[in-house]
Design a protein around this motif. Sequence first.
Motif, PDB file in Angstrom:
ATOM      1  N   THR A  15      11.006  41.827   5.132  1.00  0.00           N
ATOM      2  CA  THR A  15      10.606  40.440   5.011  1.00  0.00           C
ATOM      3  C   THR A  15      11.102  39.844   3.725  1.00  0.00           C
ATOM      4  O   THR A  15      11.021  38.648   3.533  1.00  0.00           O
ATOM      5  CB  THR A  15       9.059  40.305   5.067  1.00  0.00           C
ATOM      6  OG1 THR A  15       8.501  41.142   4.055  1.00  0.00           O
ATOM      7  CG2 THR A  15       8.539  40.696   6.426  1.00  0.00           C
ATOM      8  N   ASN A  77      13.696  41.084  14.090  1.00  0.00           N
ATOM      9  CA  ASN A  77      13.316  40.850  12.696  1.00  0.00           C
ATOM     10  C   ASN A  77      12.517  39.568  12.564  1.00  0.00           C
ATOM     11  O   ASN A  77      11.511  39.522  11.849  1.00  0.00           O
ATOM     12  CB  ASN A  77      14.551  40.803  11.791  1.00  0.00           C
ATOM     13  CG  ASN A  77      15.072  42.180  11.463  1.00  0.00           C
ATOM     14  OD1 ASN A  77      14.331  43.154  11.503  1.00  0.00           O
ATOM     15  ND2 ASN A  77      16.345  42.257  11.143  1.00  0.00           N
ATOM     16  N   GLN A  81       8.581  39.400  11.325  1.00  0.00           N
ATOM     17  CA  GLN A  81       8.198  38.576  10.188  1.00  0.00           C
ATOM     18  C   GLN A  81       7.084  37.615  10.579  1.00  0.00           C
ATOM     19  O   GLN A  81       6.125  37.420   9.835  1.00  0.00           O
ATOM     20  CB  GLN A  81       9.399  37.813   9.645  1.00  0.00           C
ATOM     21  CG  GLN A  81      10.369  38.677   8.901  1.00  0.00           C
ATOM     22  CD  GLN A  81      11.630  37.942   8.483  1.00  0.00           C
ATOM     23  OE1 GLN A  81      11.849  36.792   8.854  1.00  0.00           O
ATOM     24  NE2 GLN A  81      12.465  38.606   7.713  1.00  0.00           N
ATOM     25  N   SER A  84       3.841  39.558  10.860  1.00  0.00           N
ATOM     26  CA  SER A  84       3.315  39.899   9.534  1.00  0.00           C
ATOM     27  C   SER A  84       2.630  38.700   8.899  1.00  0.00           C
ATOM     28  O   SER A  84       1.570  38.834   8.281  1.00  0.00           O
ATOM     29  CB  SER A  84       4.435  40.390   8.611  1.00  0.00           C
ATOM     30  OG  SER A  84       4.929  41.618   9.045  1.00  0.00           O
ATOM     31  N   SER A 113       8.461  44.073   2.042  1.00  0.00           N
ATOM     32  CA  SER A 113       9.227  44.653   3.140  1.00  0.00           C
ATOM     33  C   SER A 113       8.556  45.885   3.727  1.00  0.00           C
ATOM     34  O   SER A 113       8.759  46.220   4.876  1.00  0.00           O
ATOM     35  CB  SER A 113      10.648  44.997   2.694  1.00  0.00           C
ATOM     36  OG  SER A 113      10.617  45.942   1.658  1.00  0.00           O
TER      37      SER A 113
END
Length: 145
Positions: A15, A77, A81, A84, A113
């Motif tokens: 991230t 990805n 993200q 999260s 990350s």
Amino acid sequence: MVAPIGLVNNNPTATNTSNGTDQTSKTAVDYQSFLRLLIAEMRNQDPTNPMDSTQYVAQLASFSQVEQSVQINDKLNQLLQSQSLSQADALIGRTITTADGVTGEVASVKLYSDGIIAELRDGTQVVVGPGITIQPTKPEAEADA
């Protein structure tokens, strides 16, 4: 015949902006390398013994798979993200307890990350992971009773 080129394994939990840029550039390099290799092979083939059409189709299929893999990694990805960020937002204002007994209300959350770090109202930082208990924060009146 061209040997298969391995893909760069993108870190799905990346991230960090600079880390994500590094991962993207590594993937782009592999993608560009594959294209250069395919073009060089086509330019340098023997005109008296051209490439077999089945080999050519197989290489085009490989090219397509590389392209799709790069796009899938980018989308994964982005999804990770987003997930999260949603998890971090849900922690703010809740009470967390660690396995070693540290307890407090989450004031802010930092995304890295490799995970999430919650900062409690008293300034203590707690890594959010296995062993953490998350509960709704009790209103002040209920806490005193």
